[in-house]
Write a protein that holds these residues in place. Structure first.
Motif, PDB file in Angstrom:
ATOM      1  N   ALA A 167      29.257  60.794  35.905  1.00 38.46           N
ATOM      2  CA  ALA A 167      29.929  59.494  35.847  1.00 38.46           C
ATOM      3  C   ALA A 167      29.190  58.619  34.847  1.00 38.46           C
ATOM      4  CB  ALA A 167      29.936  58.848  37.223  1.00 38.46           C
ATOM      5  N   PHE A 168      29.763  58.487  33.647  1.00 38.56           N
ATOM      6  CA  PHE A 168      29.076  57.738  32.592  1.00 38.56           C
ATOM      7  C   PHE A 168      29.148  56.233  32.799  1.00 38.56           C
ATOM      8  CE2 PHE A 168      29.532  61.806  30.468  1.00 38.56           C
ATOM      9  CZ  PHE A 168      28.299  61.930  29.829  1.00 38.56           C
ATOM     10  N   GLY A 169      29.911  55.806  33.805  1.00 37.41           N
ATOM     11  CA  GLY A 169      29.915  54.378  34.120  1.00 37.41           C
ATOM     12  C   GLY A 169      28.557  53.897  34.585  1.00 37.41           C
ATOM     13  N   GLU A 170      27.739  54.848  35.050  1.00 41.02           N
ATOM     14  CA  GLU A 170      26.396  54.504  35.505  1.00 41.02           C
ATOM     15  C   GLU A 170      25.369  54.600  34.373  1.00 41.02           C
ATOM     16  OE1 GLU A 170      25.616  57.217  38.610  1.00 41.02           O
ATOM     17  OE2 GLU A 170      27.305  56.552  39.873  1.00 41.02           O
ATOM     18  N   MET A 171      25.804  55.128  33.203  1.00 38.21           N
ATOM     19  CA  MET A 171      24.850  55.369  32.107  1.00 38.21           C
ATOM     20  C   MET A 171      25.199  54.609  30.837  1.00 38.21           C
ATOM     21  SD  MET A 171      24.228  59.467  32.541  1.00 38.21           S
ATOM     22  CE  MET A 171      25.828  59.949  33.151  1.00 38.21           C
ATOM     23  N   LEU A 172      26.477  54.292  30.649  1.00 30.96           N
ATOM     24  CA  LEU A 172      26.923  53.650  29.424  1.00 30.96           C
ATOM     25  C   LEU A 172      27.456  52.252  29.709  1.00 30.96           C
ATOM     26  CD1 LEU A 172      28.896  56.604  27.768  1.00 30.96           C
ATOM     27  CD2 LEU A 172      26.537  55.903  27.310  1.00 30.96           C
TER      28      LEU A 172
ATOM     29  N   ILE B 185      35.984  59.019  31.824  1.00 32.76           N
ATOM     30  CA  ILE B 185      34.595  58.946  31.351  1.00 32.76           C
ATOM     31  C   ILE B 185      33.755  58.127  32.331  1.00 32.76           C
ATOM     32  CG2 ILE B 185      33.076  58.111  29.512  1.00 32.76           C
ATOM     33  CD1 ILE B 185      35.439  58.572  27.572  1.00 32.76           C
ATOM     34  N   ARG B 186      34.338  57.053  32.796  1.00 35.07           N
ATOM     35  CA  ARG B 186      33.617  56.137  33.688  1.00 35.07           C
ATOM     36  C   ARG B 186      33.351  56.784  35.054  1.00 35.07           C
ATOM     37  NH1 ARG B 186      37.183  52.637  33.430  1.00 35.07           N
ATOM     38  NH2 ARG B 186      36.361  51.594  31.585  1.00 35.07           N
ATOM     39  N   ASN B 187      34.391  57.344  35.655  1.00 33.69           N
ATOM     40  CA  ASN B 187      34.266  57.919  36.995  1.00 33.69           C
ATOM     41  C   ASN B 187      35.161  59.151  37.070  1.00 33.69           C
ATOM     42  OD1 ASN B 187      33.574  58.231  39.695  1.00 33.69           O
ATOM     43  ND2 ASN B 187      35.226  56.880  40.410  1.00 33.69           N
ATOM     44  N   PRO B 188      34.686  60.302  36.617  1.00 35.01           N
ATOM     45  CA  PRO B 188      35.539  61.485  36.449  1.00 35.01           C
ATOM     46  C   PRO B 188      36.060  62.063  37.761  1.00 35.01           C
ATOM     47  CG  PRO B 188      33.247  62.050  36.113  1.00 35.01           C
ATOM     48  CD  PRO B 188      33.299  60.563  36.229  1.00 35.01           C
TER      49      PRO B 188
END
Length: 288
Positions: free
Chosen positions: A175-180, A254-257
C-alpha cells in the motif's frame, strides 16, 4: 316405451337426444377404431404385468420382466465411468505437458476440462472464460503467472494467495499510500495511464510520475511496465486491466491495492481433473 326415431333423410336411428330441434345420428363406430381400442386395452393389461406399472405402498409393482429404466441408466453410467477410468489413469500418469502428444488423450482432457470448468470456474471467470472486473480473462495473452500449460496447472492446482496451500502463488502489492505523498501517487497514476497509450488528465505529471515509477514500481512491473510473471505483477503497458480501468482507480490501487484470492483446486478435484482443466484453459486461445 318410446318408439325409436329414424332420421328421414339418412334412414339411420338417432340417439333420442334433441337440442333445439337438432338430433344426433346413432352411427356405429368404425370397426378399425373398435379393434384398435380393444387391442390398446389388451396391450395395457399385458404391459402392466410385464413392466413396473401399478403404484403400491412400497413402490410400483416390479413387473414380470423386472425391467428398470433407472437400473439401465445406472449400468450405462457405470460402463461409461469404467471406460473413462482407463483414460483418467493415463492422464494421472502422464505429465501435463505431454498430454497434447496423444490425440485421444488430448480430446478426452479437453472435454473433461470443459465440463469441470462449467461446474467450478464459470462463477468467477464466466461461461466463456472472458472474466470480469477482478477476474482474469483466460482467452487473451495477458497472463499474470505465465500461460504455459505447466504454469496454468500450477496456478489451478495451488491457487493464488490461498493460505491453506503451502505451494500457493503469493504476491502482494504494498500500500503505497503509507509510503508516498498524495501528489506522488497522482503522478505515478498519470504515468501508468501513459504507458498504455492513454492521455492522463494532467499530462504534466507524466515526467515526474516516471521517476516515481522507476523508484517504486519498476522492480515488480518492469522498467517499461511489461510486468514480471515471476512475481505475478501485471503488465501495465497494454489496454488490459484486471481490477481498474480509470486514472482515479489506478491511483486508488496504488494507494490501497486490492488483492484477489483463487482457491487451490488440487485437493478438491484431484490430479486428473486439474490436469484436464489446465489442458482446457491452455486451448482457449491465450495459452503460450
Amino acid at each position: 316405451m318410446s318408439e325409436k326415431h329414424i332420421d328421414d333423410v339418412s334412414g339411420v336411428e338417432t340417439t333420442g337426444h334433441v337440442w333445439d330441434g337438432i338430433r344426433e345420428l346413432n352411427n356405429p363406430l368404425p370397426r378399425w377404431w373398435l379393434w384398435t381400442f380393444y387391442l390398446s386395452i389388451i396391450w395395457a393389461i399385458v404391459y402392466m404385468f410385464l413392466y413396473p406399472a401399478v403404484p403400491w405402498f412400497g413402490g410400483a409393482t416390479k413387473g414380470y420382466l423386472g425391467y428398470s429404466s433407472r437400473a439401465e441408466v445406472a449400468a450405462d453410467l457405470a460402463d461409461a465411468k469404467a471406460a473413462q477410468g482407463v483414460l483418467l489413469e493415463k492422464i494421472a500418469a502422464t505429465p501435463v505437458e505431454d498430454i497434447a502428444k496423444d490425440q485421444e488423450l488430448l480430446q478426452f482432457a479437453i472435454a473433461g476440462g470443459s465440463a469441470a470448468f462449467k461446474v467450478n470456474c464459470i462463477q468467477c471467470h464466466g461461461s466463456g472464460a472472458a472474466g470480469a472486473k477482478g477476474y482474469p480473462n483466460l482467452n487473451d495473452d495477458d497472463w499474470l503467472w505465465g500461460g504455459t500449460i505447466d504454469q496454468i496447472y500450477q496456478t489451478i492446482a495451488h491457487g493464488i494467495r490461498y493460505d491453506q496451500d503451502d505451494d500457493t502463488r503469493v504476491s502482494e502489492m504494498p500500500a503505497f499510500g503509507e509510503m508516498l505523498e498524495p501528489e506522488q501517487i497522482n503522478e505515478a497514476a498519470a504515468y501508468v495511464v501513459s504507458l498504455s497509450g492513454g492521455t492522463p488528465k494532467d499530462p504534466s505529471l507524466v515526467e515526474a510520475g516516471g521517476t516515481v515509477f522507476a523508484e517504486n514500481c519498476a522492480v515488480c512491473h518492469g522498467e517499461t511496465g511489461e510486468g514480471l510473471q515471476e512475481f505475478g505483477a501485471p503488465r501495465l503497458s497494454d489496454g488490459i486491466w484486471l481490477k481498474v480501468n480509470s486514472e482515479a482507480e489506478i491511483a486508488q490501487q496504488i494507494r490501497n491495492p486490492k488483492h484477489g484470492v483463487m482457491p487451490a483446486w488440487l485437493g478438491r478435484l484431484g490430479e486428473p481433473t486439474v490436469k484436464q482443466l489446465a489442458v482446457f484453459v491452455h486451448t482457449l486461445g491465450g495459452g503460450q
